[in-house]
Design a protein around this motif. Structure first.
Motif, short mmCIF file in Angstrom:
data_model
loop_
_atom_site.label_atom_id
_atom_site.label_comp_id
_atom_site.label_asym_id
_atom_site.label_seq_id
_atom_site.Cartn_x
_atom_site.Cartn_y
_atom_site.Cartn_z
N ALA A 148 0.85 -1.20 0.00
CA ALA A 148 0.00 0.00 0.00
C ALA A 148 0.88 1.25 0.00
O ALA A 148 1.96 1.24 0.60
CB ALA A 148 -0.90 0.00 1.23
N PRO A 149 0.44 2.32 -0.65
CA PRO A 149 1.27 3.53 -0.65
C PRO A 149 1.36 4.19 0.71
O PRO A 149 2.35 4.85 1.02
CB PRO A 149 0.59 4.44 -1.67
CG PRO A 149 -0.81 3.94 -1.77
CD PRO A 149 -0.74 2.47 -1.51
N GLY A 150 0.33 4.00 1.55
CA GLY A 150 0.33 4.68 2.84
C GLY A 150 0.50 6.17 2.64
O GLY A 150 -0.02 6.75 1.68
N TYR A 151 1.24 6.80 3.54
CA TYR A 151 1.59 8.21 3.38
C TYR A 151 3.10 8.33 3.19
O TYR A 151 3.77 9.16 3.80
CB TYR A 151 1.08 9.02 4.58
CG TYR A 151 -0.42 8.97 4.68
CD1 TYR A 151 -1.21 9.63 3.74
CD2 TYR A 151 -1.05 8.23 5.67
CE1 TYR A 151 -2.60 9.57 3.81
CE2 TYR A 151 -2.44 8.17 5.75
CZ TYR A 151 -3.21 8.85 4.82
OH TYR A 151 -4.58 8.78 4.88
N SER A 152 3.61 7.44 2.31
CA SER A 152 5.05 7.38 2.08
C SER A 152 5.56 8.52 1.20
O SER A 152 6.77 8.67 1.03
CB SER A 152 5.42 6.03 1.44
OG SER A 152 4.67 5.81 0.25
N ASP A 153 4.64 9.31 0.65
CA ASP A 153 5.03 10.46 -0.17
C ASP A 153 3.92 11.51 -0.05
O ASP A 153 2.74 11.15 0.01
CB ASP A 153 5.20 10.03 -1.63
CG ASP A 153 5.81 11.12 -2.48
OD1 ASP A 153 5.05 12.02 -2.91
OD2 ASP A 153 7.03 11.08 -2.72
N PRO A 154 4.26 12.80 -0.03
CA PRO A 154 3.25 13.85 0.09
C PRO A 154 2.21 13.82 -1.02
O PRO A 154 1.11 14.36 -0.86
CB PRO A 154 4.06 15.15 0.05
CG PRO A 154 5.43 14.77 0.51
CD PRO A 154 5.64 13.36 0.03
N VAL A 155 2.52 13.18 -2.15
CA VAL A 155 1.57 13.14 -3.26
C VAL A 155 0.27 12.45 -2.86
O VAL A 155 -0.79 12.72 -3.44
CB VAL A 155 2.21 12.46 -4.49
CG1 VAL A 155 2.35 10.96 -4.29
CG2 VAL A 155 1.43 12.76 -5.75
N THR A 156 0.32 11.57 -1.87
CA THR A 156 -0.91 10.90 -1.41
C THR A 156 -1.91 11.92 -0.91
O THR A 156 -3.12 11.81 -1.17
CB THR A 156 -0.59 9.88 -0.31
OG1 THR A 156 0.35 8.92 -0.82
CG2 THR A 156 -1.84 9.15 0.15
N GLY A 160 -5.89 13.11 -2.93
CA GLY A 160 -7.12 12.63 -2.32
C GLY A 160 -6.94 11.95 -0.98
O GLY A 160 -7.91 11.75 -0.25
N GLY A 161 -5.72 11.53 -0.65
CA GLY A 161 -5.44 11.06 0.70
C GLY A 161 -5.74 9.61 0.99
O GLY A 161 -5.85 9.22 2.16
N ASN A 162 -5.88 8.76 0.00
CA ASN A 162 -6.20 7.36 0.24
C ASN A 162 -4.91 6.55 0.47
O ASN A 162 -4.14 6.34 -0.46
CB ASN A 162 -6.97 6.79 -0.96
CG ASN A 162 -7.49 5.39 -0.71
OD1 ASN A 162 -7.08 4.71 0.23
ND2 ASN A 162 -8.38 4.93 -1.56
#
Length: 202
Positions: A148-156, A160-162
């Motif tokens: 999962a991408p998690g919040y591994s980069d500010p682009v999340t 949209g923040g998923n």
């Protein structure tokens, strides 16, 4: 160091998830992966497809995209699934394919495969997260490793923040309402990075 083999498996009636898949392909190839973009077989009646001009157009445009097979799952080190949501789950076209994977699962052929998922719906809370999580539930049965991408980069946050996987809202005219291209590409790179660790034992 072996190059990661990535299967990007999508279903798309009018093109959104095909576009997400192509963005993921671009980033994965740039990261050095060997990539196949594969579609789930269309099982909807031809009358239904013909009655929707956008669906018919996309169906014709992508008729040469290879259909995913069990051999593709066995070949790949990692998978990215991209799918619309249907009542909070993946559409029947994706589910029908997953239902054929029992033999691979039984023989341990899907253990330690790295998987990530993306989704779309027509409103911001239309089931995107539930769709991704329902796919991950199946992959847990496989013994796969979820990337999962998690919040591994500010682009999340900006897309949209998923944290479960990139998701997008699509209006009635087929326009994406969030800018998710960079989030998709980050998710693809992260999937490749994790798969590289698994493949090379680091």
């Amino acid at each position: 160091m072996s190059n990661v083999k990535l299967a990007i498996i999508y279903y798309s009636s009018t093109g959104t998830n095909y576009k997400l898949a192509k963005w993921a392909e671009e980033a994965a190839r740039e990261a050095g992966a060997e990539v196949k973009v594969l579609k789930a077989e269309e099982t909807a009646p031809q009358q239904a497809i013909a009655a929707n001009p956008a669906w018919k157009e996309h169906y014709e445009e992508t008729k040469d995209v290879p259909k995913v097979t069990l051999n593709d799952l066995e070949w790949a080190d990692a998978f990215i699934f991209s799918t619309p949501t249907r009542y909070g789950s993946a559409p029947s076209q994706i589910r029908a394919f997953l239902d054929t994977t029992g033999g691979l699962w039984f023989n341990g052929k899907l253990v330690n495969k790295v998987v990530s998922a993306m989704s779309s719906a027509q409103n911001p809370h239309g089931g995107q997260e539930a769709t991704i999580l329902s796919l991950y539930t199946s992959m847990m049965h496989w013994g796969a490793i979820i990337a999962a991408p998690g919040y591994s980069d500010p682009v999340t946050f900006s897309s949209g923040g998923n944290p479960y996987g990139t998701s997008v809202t699509v209006d009635q005219d087929g326009n994406m309402l969030e800018d998710v291209e960079e989030a998709v590409k980050h998710q693809a790179r992260r999937t490749i990075e994790i798969a590289q660790m698994v493949v090379n034992g680091s």
